[in-house]
Design an enzyme around this catalytic site. Sequence first.
Site, PDB file in Angstrom:
ATOM      1  N   CYS A 173      -3.258  -1.283  -3.020  1.00 29.83           N
ATOM      2  CA  CYS A 173      -2.279  -1.099  -1.897  1.00 29.83           C
ATOM      3  C   CYS A 173      -0.980  -1.257  -2.316  1.00 29.83           C
ATOM      4  O   CYS A 173       0.240  -0.566  -1.795  1.00 29.83           O
ATOM      5  CB  CYS A 173      -2.443  -2.344  -0.990  1.00 29.83           C
ATOM      6  SG  CYS A 173      -3.926  -1.872   0.127  1.00 29.83           S
TER       7      CYS A 173
ATOM      8  N   HIS B 237      -7.813  -1.192   3.934  1.00 29.24           N
ATOM      9  CA  HIS B 237      -7.153  -2.174   3.866  1.00 29.24           C
ATOM     10  C   HIS B 237      -6.083  -1.705   5.050  1.00 29.24           C
ATOM     11  O   HIS B 237      -5.625  -0.685   5.219  1.00 29.24           O
ATOM     12  CB  HIS B 237      -6.496  -2.549   2.808  1.00 29.24           C
ATOM     13  CG  HIS B 237      -7.314  -3.188   1.659  1.00 29.24           C
ATOM     14  ND1 HIS B 237      -7.227  -3.805   0.443  1.00 29.24           N
ATOM     15  CD2 HIS B 237      -8.811  -3.449   1.673  1.00 29.24           C
ATOM     16  CE1 HIS B 237      -8.106  -4.298  -0.160  1.00 29.24           C
ATOM     17  NE2 HIS B 237      -9.116  -4.130   0.589  1.00 29.24           N
TER      18      HIS B 237
ATOM     19  N   GLU C 101      -2.741  -2.249   4.674  1.00 29.92           N
ATOM     20  CA  GLU C 101      -1.444  -1.660   4.158  1.00 29.92           C
ATOM     21  C   GLU C 101      -1.616  -0.097   4.241  1.00 29.92           C
ATOM     22  O   GLU C 101      -0.748   0.904   4.623  1.00 29.92           O
ATOM     23  CB  GLU C 101      -1.136  -2.079   2.896  1.00 29.92           C
ATOM     24  CG  GLU C 101      -0.914  -3.625   2.586  1.00 29.92           C
ATOM     25  CD  GLU C 101      -2.189  -4.339   2.345  1.00 29.92           C
ATOM     26  OE1 GLU C 101      -2.071  -5.249   1.515  1.00 29.92           O
ATOM     27  OE2 GLU C 101      -3.124  -4.069   2.833  1.00 29.92           O
TER      28      GLU C 101
ATOM     29  N   CYS D 185      -2.900  -6.495  -2.602  1.00 32.59           N
ATOM     30  CA  CYS D 185      -3.913  -6.093  -3.662  1.00 32.59           C
ATOM     31  C   CYS D 185      -3.329  -5.337  -4.728  1.00 32.59           C
ATOM     32  O   CYS D 185      -2.328  -4.390  -4.284  1.00 32.59           O
ATOM     33  CB  CYS D 185      -5.367  -5.466  -3.420  1.00 32.59           C
ATOM     34  SG  CYS D 185      -5.245  -3.769  -2.751  1.00 32.59           S
TER      35      CYS D 185
END
Length: 367
Positions: free
Chosen positions: A91, A57, A59, A82
């Site tokens: 995250c 992801h 982040e 998430c």
Amino acid sequence: MTELTAEDRRWLDAAVRYASPFVGTTADEPAVAALLVDPRSQTLVSRAVTAKGGRPHAESQAIAVAGFEAAGCTLYLTLEPCHHWGRTPPCVDAIIRAGIMRVVIGAANLDPQAAGSIGHLESAGVETVLANHAPSLALHAGHTLRHTTARPFVTAVLVASADGMLGRSGAGRAPIAGQPSSNWIDLQRTRADAILVGAATARSDDPALTVALPGLALRTPLRVVLAGAGGIDRKVNLVGRFSGYRTAVIAETGVAVDAPVSVETIRVAGSQGRPDLEAALTALGRKGIQNLLVEPGQRLVAGLLEADLVDRFALILSPLSVGEGGVPASPDGPIADLLGAAGLAETGRQRLGDDTLVLYERPSRPN
């Protein structure tokens, strides 16, 4: 939650611009952008977007690049992070561990697995702003629809002649679009997770549905043929010709589909051998399709509009005429009238060479 500032809006705008070219590359995950910014100097420390295929992801990537410099920063995200263990760690936990002091979120994440993310950040002492930022909402409209209606965001693209025709009877679609229009359609293909055409279009026009823009052929998304009551077979080149690109057929249960094993067959409910359009879109949503580009013929245009399944409509108007023997875009009058009756409003125009692109959207939905 604290208030949104002018600087916040500027950084969120930048995050959306950064993420937009990656839409269509992140599989069943949204194309999220993460920008880490030093709040004192208003300078960018690091940035990332959801990786190809959806992992890792944005982040976690931005935090990893920033290292110890992430502490004390403001994190700008186009979508709420998430808060669950899945194929990647949460995250939210990475944000807290990094010592980030403030998070500004462009759009809420309506995936149930993201529920509680903002509260978890705030309980850890992280200032959090949910901006309801219009460009972020537009960027993630497909992700939002997939988790609220179980179907993708649908964009339909249609090229019509000056006399309102799609093509000529018995000869398929007329070559009326100029090269700038063809390039624009190709660009939309790169940002879709799938392209859908009806069986009649697949037979008469023999489309490849690939991306012809130089260097972007690998951005060709899943190609989908919606079979009619007559079924479909490998005589249709889109189904039977090996191309190396992923292809699927959606057919009503019981309708004959003669396709090689490389072509996926998706069965849905329907009537009189024709798939139910909403069921077909729901099946694509279950496959993780967030943004669907439809390049329809006359019947499919009417069906989608009647079923209220079009979120954005791109009408490309050519100055050329088809003349006698033409197949109208709509048998019920001008296509613009049909769009208006379906609740779609014109939102903008632009020139594509000699052609004119007219965009229509549904005001009550994310745009």
